[in-house]
Write a protein that holds these residues in place. Sequence first.
Motif, short mmCIF file in Angstrom:
data_model
loop_
_atom_site.label_atom_id
_atom_site.label_comp_id
_atom_site.label_asym_id
_atom_site.label_seq_id
_atom_site.Cartn_x
_atom_site.Cartn_y
_atom_site.Cartn_z
N LEU A 158 5.22 -46.29 -44.42
CA LEU A 158 6.14 -45.56 -43.49
C LEU A 158 7.00 -44.61 -44.55
O LEU A 158 7.36 -43.39 -44.39
N ASP A 159 7.71 -45.11 -45.49
CA ASP A 159 8.44 -44.69 -46.33
C ASP A 159 7.79 -43.48 -47.11
O ASP A 159 8.42 -42.69 -47.67
N HIS A 160 6.42 -43.69 -47.35
CA HIS A 160 5.81 -42.60 -48.15
C HIS A 160 5.03 -41.50 -46.88
O HIS A 160 4.12 -40.61 -47.34
N ASP A 161 5.80 -41.51 -45.77
CA ASP A 161 5.40 -40.49 -44.67
C ASP A 161 4.07 -40.80 -44.25
O ASP A 161 3.56 -39.55 -43.36
N TYR A 162 3.57 -41.95 -44.14
CA TYR A 162 2.19 -42.14 -43.49
C TYR A 162 2.59 -42.53 -42.00
O TYR A 162 3.73 -42.80 -41.92
N ARG A 163 1.70 -41.87 -40.96
CA ARG A 163 1.98 -42.38 -39.63
C ARG A 163 1.07 -43.55 -39.27
O ARG A 163 -0.28 -43.61 -39.51
N GLU A 164 1.77 -44.33 -38.37
CA GLU A 164 1.06 -45.45 -37.98
C GLU A 164 0.31 -45.28 -36.66
O GLU A 164 0.74 -44.56 -35.78
N LEU A 165 -1.07 -45.64 -36.49
CA LEU A 165 -1.76 -45.35 -35.45
C LEU A 165 -2.09 -46.96 -34.83
O LEU A 165 -2.63 -47.69 -35.28
N SER A 166 -1.59 -47.01 -33.49
CA SER A 166 -1.69 -48.44 -32.94
C SER A 166 -2.99 -48.47 -32.36
O SER A 166 -3.58 -47.29 -32.09
#
Length: 128
Positions: free
Chosen positions: A68-76
């Motif tokens: 998250l800190d490296h701008d990845y987006r989480e996909l639930s």
Amino acid sequence: MKLLLDTHLLLWAAGGSDRLSAQAIEIIEDPSNTLFFSSASIWEIVIKSGLGRDDFEVDAQEFRQGLLDHDYRELSITSAHAIAATSLPQIHKDPFDRMLLAQSIVEGIKLVTSDAVVARYPGLIMHV
């Protein structure tokens, strides 16, 4: 381009592994790409780390926060993803990889993988 990275690529990228191909590095470092990780990958890390797998020795909470800190987006994971996984051909048996494939299909996001078996599936897959 929207890209969903498989679990091993995420782990290799975070750890600076030499197993990460030049193509994978280029894709990950390209600022025009939007990078996603799946909650299935975090679940896989927790399960396989708990089983003592050496290739999954990472604190899942810290790993997730680092993504998250490296701008990845989480996909639930959604029920639509679960249903889509049931229609996949039985090319690959790993439930985590199958979920990533289903998410890729449902969301229209290209799955990036180093797994040659996963790459045999039709659709939005990039083998690196």
